[in-house]
Design an enzyme around this catalytic site. Structure first.
Site, PDB file in Angstrom:
ATOM      1  N   HIS A 370      -6.373   1.220   9.458  1.00  0.00           N
ATOM      2  CA  HIS A 370      -5.215   1.679   8.676  1.00  0.00           C
ATOM      3  C   HIS A 370      -4.139   0.637   8.476  1.00  0.00           C
ATOM      4  O   HIS A 370      -3.150   0.920   7.810  1.00  0.00           O
ATOM      5  CB  HIS A 370      -4.577   2.899   9.339  1.00  0.00           C
ATOM      6  CG  HIS A 370      -5.317   4.164   9.108  1.00  0.00           C
ATOM      7  ND1 HIS A 370      -5.122   4.934   7.984  1.00  0.00           N
ATOM      8  CD2 HIS A 370      -6.273   4.787   9.829  1.00  0.00           C
ATOM      9  CE1 HIS A 370      -5.920   5.986   8.043  1.00  0.00           C
ATOM     10  NE2 HIS A 370      -6.631   5.925   9.149  1.00  0.00           N
ATOM     11  N   LYS A 560       9.698   8.372   2.883  1.00  0.00           N
ATOM     12  CA  LYS A 560       8.607   7.857   3.706  1.00  0.00           C
ATOM     13  C   LYS A 560       9.223   7.311   4.978  1.00  0.00           C
ATOM     14  O   LYS A 560      10.444   7.230   5.088  1.00  0.00           O
ATOM     15  CB  LYS A 560       7.835   6.760   2.974  1.00  0.00           C
ATOM     16  CG  LYS A 560       8.738   5.689   2.332  1.00  0.00           C
ATOM     17  CD  LYS A 560       7.959   4.631   1.578  1.00  0.00           C
ATOM     18  CE  LYS A 560       7.447   5.108   0.253  1.00  0.00           C
ATOM     19  NZ  LYS A 560       6.004   4.937   0.100  1.00  0.00           N
ATOM     20  N   ARG A 561       8.392   6.928   5.954  1.00  0.00           N
ATOM     21  CA  ARG A 561       8.944   6.306   7.143  1.00  0.00           C
ATOM     22  C   ARG A 561       9.821   5.119   6.736  1.00  0.00           C
ATOM     23  O   ARG A 561       9.531   4.428   5.762  1.00  0.00           O
ATOM     24  CB  ARG A 561       7.810   5.818   8.053  1.00  0.00           C
ATOM     25  CG  ARG A 561       7.068   6.948   8.746  1.00  0.00           C
ATOM     26  CD  ARG A 561       8.006   7.738   9.628  1.00  0.00           C
ATOM     27  NE  ARG A 561       8.494   6.888  10.692  1.00  0.00           N
ATOM     28  CZ  ARG A 561       8.109   6.978  11.965  1.00  0.00           C
ATOM     29  NH1 ARG A 561       7.257   7.911  12.314  1.00  0.00           N
ATOM     30  NH2 ARG A 561       8.594   6.167  12.876  1.00  0.00           N
ATOM     31  N   LYS A 566       8.266  -1.343   3.797  1.00  0.00           N
ATOM     32  CA  LYS A 566       8.358  -0.339   2.725  1.00  0.00           C
ATOM     33  C   LYS A 566       9.585  -0.583   1.832  1.00  0.00           C
ATOM     34  O   LYS A 566       9.698  -0.023   0.757  1.00  0.00           O
ATOM     35  CB  LYS A 566       8.377   1.066   3.316  1.00  0.00           C
ATOM     36  CG  LYS A 566       7.018   1.479   3.942  1.00  0.00           C
ATOM     37  CD  LYS A 566       7.099   2.888   4.531  1.00  0.00           C
ATOM     38  CE  LYS A 566       5.821   3.317   5.256  1.00  0.00           C
ATOM     39  NZ  LYS A 566       4.799   3.876   4.340  1.00  0.00           N
ATOM     40  N   THR A 668      -0.075   7.459   0.535  1.00  0.00           N
ATOM     41  CA  THR A 668      -0.536   8.725  -0.033  1.00  0.00           C
ATOM     42  C   THR A 668       0.641   9.435  -0.696  1.00  0.00           C
ATOM     43  O   THR A 668       0.439  10.265  -1.576  1.00  0.00           O
ATOM     44  CB  THR A 668      -1.139   9.650   1.049  1.00  0.00           C
ATOM     45  OG1 THR A 668      -0.240   9.699   2.158  1.00  0.00           O
ATOM     46  CG2 THR A 668      -2.497   9.145   1.499  1.00  0.00           C
ATOM     47  N   LYS A 672       0.932  11.874  -4.260  1.00  0.00           N
ATOM     48  CA  LYS A 672       1.544  13.203  -4.383  1.00  0.00           C
ATOM     49  C   LYS A 672       2.530  13.233  -5.535  1.00  0.00           C
ATOM     50  O   LYS A 672       2.579  14.198  -6.308  1.00  0.00           O
ATOM     51  CB  LYS A 672       2.265  13.574  -3.081  1.00  0.00           C
ATOM     52  CG  LYS A 672       1.390  13.593  -1.837  1.00  0.00           C
ATOM     53  CD  LYS A 672       2.264  13.647  -0.565  1.00  0.00           C
ATOM     54  CE  LYS A 672       1.468  13.305   0.678  1.00  0.00           C
ATOM     55  NZ  LYS A 672       2.351  13.047   1.847  1.00  0.00           N
TER      56      LYS A 672
HETATM   57  C1  LIG Z   1       2.562  11.912   2.518  1.00  0.00           C
HETATM   58  C2  LIG Z   1       3.453  11.807   3.671  1.00  0.00           C
HETATM   59  C3  LIG Z   1       3.659  10.577   4.288  1.00  0.00           C
HETATM   60  C4  LIG Z   1       3.050   9.290   3.783  1.00  0.00           C
HETATM   61  O1  LIG Z   1       3.916   8.762   2.801  1.00  0.00           O
HETATM   62  P1  LIG Z   1       3.784   7.237   2.293  1.00  0.00           P
HETATM   63  O2  LIG Z   1       4.767   7.183   1.171  1.00  0.00           O
HETATM   64  O3  LIG Z   1       2.390   7.071   1.812  1.00  0.00           O
HETATM   65  O4  LIG Z   1       4.151   6.364   3.413  1.00  0.00           O
HETATM   66  C5  LIG Z   1       4.505  10.518   5.383  1.00  0.00           C
HETATM   67  N1  LIG Z   1       5.120  11.615   5.839  1.00  0.00           N
HETATM   68  C6  LIG Z   1       4.961  12.821   5.266  1.00  0.00           C
HETATM   69  C7  LIG Z   1       5.685  13.994   5.827  1.00  0.00           C
HETATM   70  C8  LIG Z   1       4.125  12.962   4.166  1.00  0.00           C
HETATM   71  O5  LIG Z   1       3.974  14.168   3.612  1.00  0.00           O
END
Ligand SMILES: *Cc1c(COP(=O)(O)O)cnc(C)c1O
Length: 822
Positions: A370, A560-561, A566, A668, A672
């Site tokens: 990952h 996101k985190r 990022k 991911t 979304k």
């Molecule tokens: C989808 C999701 C992530 C991953 O987000 P990235 O933008 O791909 O880092 C992290 N936390 C939650 C709660 C999510 O739903």
């Protein structure tokens, strides 16, 4: 001979009725006899429990049937081992997948109870940090949907991800107690308990046939007790099991010691056992170096493997068929110790020879990588392993010797052999878990095309030469049930009206929308759904932050985190540049924007926490400056989790996917947003690359250095000083933030952060700034032609079907697991 399963071939029970009247009676019955409450005094949490128990009964019949089917047909079982499952709320998912939304709503309404209020009451099961854990949850749902017989195995943390609150703009971490009101979804399986050992010594024991078996005598034992949660697929197609392990003392009382007078000692020791599953490690990309973390990893790996081998023996009575009937997927290296533990179980417990055990082990395991971040590649000190897991370490040494011998035979040089070695000899000997997982698996996959290619040339370059067939790609996906149908009912309804309902069963059918992208009346309806979602988010922002935002503005979202790669910093710095421009040129027509941020920072990650504070500091100034005239608003929503994502994503116009190229394995979140009709502004990183291919380059805004260019800049060790000096807007931003314009209470707060950009711009924030800024102006221009924007948004939704986790899981099933599916 292990006990044989009881032959029970009862016919599948008729599905229970799920009309509102039946549900009403059953909810009342559960409330009375299971919860023990009278409807007159019942609170929403009681109604929630009663509703979950009613829904759960409908799942259980199908659950039993699914399990029975696997026994009956001898289908291969897939086991997904993951230290994290970020599942979020389960009730809406279950009700929606069972198609009972309206009847449950009606049943509850007859008691004057609102289903939506109950949904909001359910705690988020946050047993993960971010993307990796959410992927595991999407995969479980997809495995049920496409009928792969599967188990998820993980840890039942008492305290999952921390709850984030803000104090004067700083992140504060508080424990999240998701089990405080009990968990009606889970079944405790006291009978499925295994002893997990730690420490002790290894004794070679001569067998009657003259062979020698190594017997591990652990010094310590802890019980792993199973808790099962059913995972329902779409239309209840299949129900799989998420089995989470909880640590409990083998002897909960230690009565002898207690009675001998050592009360405290006896209680302390039994309490210590439970600490293994107390907390989720709050770090997503640098392994906590604590022994407790290693204990967690071994604890859940060993329990899961003992369970897997027991089930296989129960059905098949021998172990030679293990890889034909069992596939174990290792989600990252956290369960990598499984390779040594399965070898131990096969050889020391079941008496197999090395060669056969090794063949079975490799054919059973597959590993998903990952991350390529060097600080995130897990290693453990050999000395710690020798003390805690002496037999597993012996086996790791023997595996290493065998692999290095193979490399030598193939004519590899010493340098290459050192790179392949499972033992890192630089600065204290450490076991490299990525290497262990790689050599112990028949498949090693990356999570996007770019990431997989980079893997072949970086971390695993030499192992790839030794085993050139092993690395393959499985681009991530997200479940369209949660991330479209449940979180965005308005859009789902609109799509059904336009192209029919087949896309609910086969998300790739959503491509039919493409033909309607230029239809003005459809564009208006698409935009109207988006606007409704934005109104809902605007209300949340007002309630939680007291910030008024207009749903007419462009909603620009980065959730996101919080991590330097990022680049939330790049985003907020560009917002400052825009703030400067709005004030310098009040005569121009600026596109009104709302910038939404959310995300948690690892508790020990100072720079990430500082960026949260910076976002809040900038927000305070910008939101309250009358010269801005409301054209720019900044909102940091606290406590990002799955449920908050479900509220924010359907309301986004623009999705920020701006990581330093080469550093985001897939992402991911990017998927979304696009599925919900947001345009992406992003770098050529992770799955963005494949999104551009499938969306068409005209439907995504790409900017910045490529992964190759980032590598060149780093290799040449180029400073960003000349970049900053050459860009007036960038210099203004760096100087203003550095001088404390946004932190009058502490003018030096961001000095180091800004100074660092000149010489150590590792994440290319300065170097990508102008390109990012130009891309944002391009977004403004697109927004100016709303019809064109809407057609792009529609094409995003239409073309994202491929990024479904159903497709990803089909690829795993066919190419890695060779397991049946539909
Ligand atoms: C989808 C999701 C992530 C991953 O987000 P990235 O933008 O791909 O880092 C992290 N936390 C939650 C709660 C999510 O739903």
């Amino acid at each position: 001979m292990p006990p044989q399963p009881i032959v029970y071939d009862a016919p599948t029970p008729e599905p229970r009725a799920s009309d509102a009247e039946t549900l009403r009676n059953e909810i009342l019955e559960k409330l009375t006899y299971a919860v023990g409450k009278d409807p007159i005094v019942a609170r929403n949490t009681d109604w929630l429990t009663a509703t979950i128990l009613t829904v759960r009964d409908r799942i259980i019949d199908q659950w039993m049937e699914s399990t029975r089917d696997t026994w009956r047909t001898s289908k291969k079982r897939v086991y997904y081992l993951s230290l994290e499952f970020l599942i979020g709320r389960l009730m809406r998912d279950a009700i929606s997948n069972l198609g009972m939304m309206e009847s449950v709503r009606e049943a509850l309404a007859s008691f004057n109870v609102e289903l939506d209020d109950l949904i909001e009451r359910e705690p988020d099961a946050a047993l993960g940090n971010g993307g990796l854990g959410r992927l595991a949850a999407c995969f479980l749902e997809s495995m049920s949907t496409i009928k792969v017989p599967a188990y998820g195995y993980g840890i039942r943390y008492v305290n999952g991800m921390f709850r984030q609150e803000m104090s004067d703009g700083w992140q504060v971490e508080l424990p999240e107690t998701w089990l405080a009101h009990g968990n009606p979804w889970e079944f405790e399986r006291r009978e499925s308990a295994y002893e997990i050992g730690f420490g002790g010594y290894v004794e070679p024991v001569q067998q009657p046939d003259g062979s020698v078996r190594q017997i591990w005598h652990p010094a310590e034992h802890i019980n792993a007790v199973a808790y099962d949660t059913p995972v329902v697929g779409w239309r209840g197609a299949r129900v799989n099991t998420l089995r989470l392990w909880s640590a409990q003392p083998v002897d909960p009382i230690l009565l002898d010691r207690f009675n001998s007078g050592d009360h405290v000692g006896a209680l302390e020791e039994s309490a210590r056992a439970a600490t293994i599953t107390r907390v989720l490690y709050p770090a997503d990309s640098n392994p906590a170096g604590q022994e407790l973390r290693l204990r967690q990893e071994f604890f859940f790996s060993s329990a899961s493997l003992q369970d897997i081998v027991r089930r296989h023996l129960q059905q098949y009575g021998e172990l030679g068929s293990l890889p034909d009937k069992v596939a174990v997927q290792l989600n990252d290296t956290h369960p990598a110790i499984s390779v040594a533990e399965l070898m131990r179980i096969l050889m020391d417990v079941h008496g197999l020879g090395w060669d056969q055990a090794w063949k079975l082990t490799k054919a059973t395991f597959a590993y998903t990588n990952h991350t390529l971040l060097p600080e995130a590649l897990e290693t453990w000190p050999v000395a710690l392993l020798e003390r805690l897991l002496p037999r597993q370490m012996q086996i790791a040494y023997a595996i290493n010797a065998m692999v290095l011998e193979e490399a030598r035979e193939k004519g590899m040089e010493d340098e290459q052999i050192a790179a392949i070695s499972l033992i890192d000899e630089n600065g204290g000997r450490r076991l490299r878990m990525g290497q262990l997982a790689f050599v112990g698996s028949h498949s090693v996959n990356g999570v996007s095309a770019l990431h997989t290619e980079l893997m072949k040339h970086t971390v695993f370059a030499d192992l790839h030469k030794l085993y050139p067939q092993r690395i393959n790609n499985k681009t991530n996906g997200v479940t369209p049930r949660r991330w479209l149908m449940q979180c965005n009912p308005g859009l789902t309804q609109l799509i059904s009206e336009r192209i029919g309902s087949e896309f609910r069963d086969d998300i790739e059918q959503v491509i039919k929308l493409d033909a309607h992208a230029e239809d003005k009346s459809f564009q208006d309806r698409f935009a109207a759904v988006k606007r409704q979602n934005k109104e809902r988010l605007a209300a949340v922002i007002r309630e939680r932050l007291g910030i008024a935002v207009s749903p007419d503005a462009l909603f620009d979202v980065q959730i996101k985190r919080i991590h330097e790669y990022k680049r939330q910093l790049l985003n907020i710095m560009e917002a400052v540049a825009q703030y400067n421009m709005i004030r310098a040129h009040p005569e121009k027509r600026w596109v009104p924007r709302v910038k939404v941020f959310a995300g948690k920072a690892a508790s020990s990650y100072w720079n990430a926490k500082l960026v949260i504070k910076l976002i809040n500091d900038v927000a305070k100034v910008v939101n309250n400056d009358p010269a801005v005239r409301g054209l720019l608003k900044i909102a940091f929503l606290p406590n990002y989790n799955v449920s908050l994502a479900e509220t924010i994503i359907p309301a986004a116009d623009l999705s920020e996917q701006i990581s330093t190229a080469g550093m985001e394995a897939s992402g991911t979140g990017n998927m979304k947003f696009a599925l919900n009709g947001a345009l992406t502004i992003g770098t050529l990183d992770g799955a963005n690359v494949e999104m551009r291919e499938r969306l068409g380059p005209e439907n995504i805004v790409i900017f910045g250095l490529t992964a190759g260019e980032v590598e060149d800049v780093r290799r040449q060790n180029r400073s960003s000083r000349e970049v900053i000096e050459a860009s007036h807007p960038l210099r203004e931003v760096v100087e203003a933030i550095g001088a404390g314009v946004f932190s009058p209470d502490d003018r030096s707060r961001y000095r180091q952060l800004m100074d660092g950009l000149y010489e150590h711009d590792w994440f290319m924030v300065a170097r990508d700034f102008d390109a990012y800024s130009a891309a944002q102006r391009k977004v403004d221009a697109y927004w100016g032609d709303r019809s064109a924007w809407n057609s792009m948004a529609i094409r995003n939704t239409a073309r994202m079907g491929w990024f479904s986790s159903d497709r990803t899981i089909r690829e795993y099933a066919e190419e890695i697991w060779r397991a049946s599916h539909v």
